[in-house]
Design a protein around this motif. Sequence first.
Motif, PDB file in Angstrom:
ATOM      1  N   ARG A 274       1.373  11.917 -10.074  1.00 52.80           N
ATOM      2  CA  ARG A 274       0.559  13.132  -9.958  1.00 52.80           C
ATOM      3  C   ARG A 274       1.423  14.384  -9.984  1.00 52.80           C
TER       4      ARG A 274
ATOM      5  N   LEU B 278       0.820  -1.202   0.000  1.00 53.15           N
ATOM      6  CA  LEU B 278       0.000   0.000   0.000  1.00 53.15           C
ATOM      7  C   LEU B 278       0.859   1.259   0.000  1.00 53.15           C
ATOM      8  N   ARG B 279       1.918   1.245   0.794  1.00 49.71           N
ATOM      9  CA  ARG B 279       2.794   2.412   0.853  1.00 49.71           C
ATOM     10  C   ARG B 279       3.507   2.627  -0.489  1.00 49.71           C
ATOM     11  N   CYS B 280       3.976   1.567  -1.110  1.00 48.05           N
ATOM     12  CA  CYS B 280       4.656   1.695  -2.400  1.00 48.05           C
ATOM     13  C   CYS B 280       3.729   2.277  -3.462  1.00 48.05           C
ATOM     14  N   GLU B 281       2.471   1.838  -3.442  1.00 46.43           N
ATOM     15  CA  GLU B 281       1.534   2.391  -4.425  1.00 46.43           C
ATOM     16  C   GLU B 281       1.302   3.880  -4.179  1.00 46.43           C
ATOM     17  N   GLU B 282       1.195   4.266  -2.928  1.00 46.80           N
ATOM     18  CA  GLU B 282       1.036   5.686  -2.600  1.00 46.80           C
ATOM     19  C   GLU B 282       2.225   6.501  -3.099  1.00 46.80           C
ATOM     20  N   VAL B 283       3.426   5.960  -2.914  1.00 51.67           N
ATOM     21  CA  VAL B 283       4.646   6.654  -3.338  1.00 51.67           C
ATOM     22  C   VAL B 283       4.656   6.844  -4.858  1.00 51.67           C
TER      23      VAL B 283
ATOM     24  N   ARG C 107       2.068   6.706  -6.988  1.00 52.30           N
ATOM     25  CA  ARG C 107       0.968   7.578  -7.391  1.00 52.30           C
ATOM     26  C   ARG C 107       1.330   9.049  -7.176  1.00 52.30           C
ATOM     27  N   ALA C 108       1.992   9.339  -6.067  1.00 50.98           N
ATOM     28  CA  ALA C 108       2.390  10.721  -5.777  1.00 50.98           C
ATOM     29  C   ALA C 108       3.371  11.233  -6.814  1.00 50.98           C
TER      30      ALA C 108
ATOM     31  N   GLU D 199      -3.453  -2.219  -5.954  1.00 51.13           N
ATOM     32  CA  GLU D 199      -4.146  -2.131  -4.677  1.00 51.13           C
ATOM     33  C   GLU D 199      -5.327  -1.176  -4.697  1.00 51.13           C
ATOM     34  N   SER D 200      -5.553  -0.463  -5.810  1.00 44.30           N
ATOM     35  CA  SER D 200      -6.675   0.474  -5.885  1.00 44.30           C
ATOM     36  C   SER D 200      -7.489   0.308  -7.153  1.00 44.30           C
TER      37      SER D 200
END
Length: 264
Positions: free
Chosen positions: A48, A37-42, A44-45, A61-62
């Motif tokens: 963006r 989850l953290r890797c996907e957030e990184v 995605r950021a 994961e999303s």
Amino acid sequence: RQAAEAAGAEIRAGLGAHRRVVHQKYNAHDLVTATDLRCEEVIRAHVRAAFGAAHRFIGEESAEEGPGAGQLTAHPTWIVDPLDGTANFVHGLPQVTVSIGLAVGGAPVLGVVYHPPSGEMFTAVKSRGAFLNDQPIHVSGCAGVAAAAIATELAYDRTEAGIACMLRRLGNTLGAGVQAPRILGSTALGLAYVAAGRLDAFYFGPPCGPKAWDVTAGRVLVEEAGGRVTRLDGGAHDLFGEEVVATAGGALHEELVACVKPED
């Protein structure tokens, strides 16, 4: 590349440490951790920050968040597996990767597969070739199954029918005399190794076959390295078809398709 390296740092920090499974997805064999989850957030950021709302994002994961989240449109779309090989990661095995692909107009045009434990970065852009740490790579010249190193994956389906399907394909390749059958636990790594000539072929299919985030980056790598990517029956590959055969091409591809194609 920066996004892959940032996610890779998260993976290295967690690999081998005590990890808590956040939840099971399809079943007890399909896992997700806080690091996924953290890797996907990184990632995605990073996307963006670089492209804003002009680019879409499909992450493992999303992908099921919201209607149409897992479908391609004409817009540039990043297709990401933030940690391919989660079960390996949970057990402290180093066959884990970050897979980042880009599709434009529905076709894959860019692929990055990063292996954090070794620091190996596989990259490719359509019509510009494939590279490993900036050095050109090419598929092997393997001519047939009997001389080949061929990898596959065993899906998380544990039904009687699912097991029979997986074993039928594996048995057919063994019966064809494959020299070195292998299972890595990471589809993206398997495809990257085909592109680099370390493996001669890779296949994986239903039930519970590879998703778009598993294969998008790897498909670009293999094709730009001179290889061939199709469905199990040899037809045109579909990113969302949950099946893939990737080889050095030629007779090897036809022989492997004969082993793994669906039964009539």
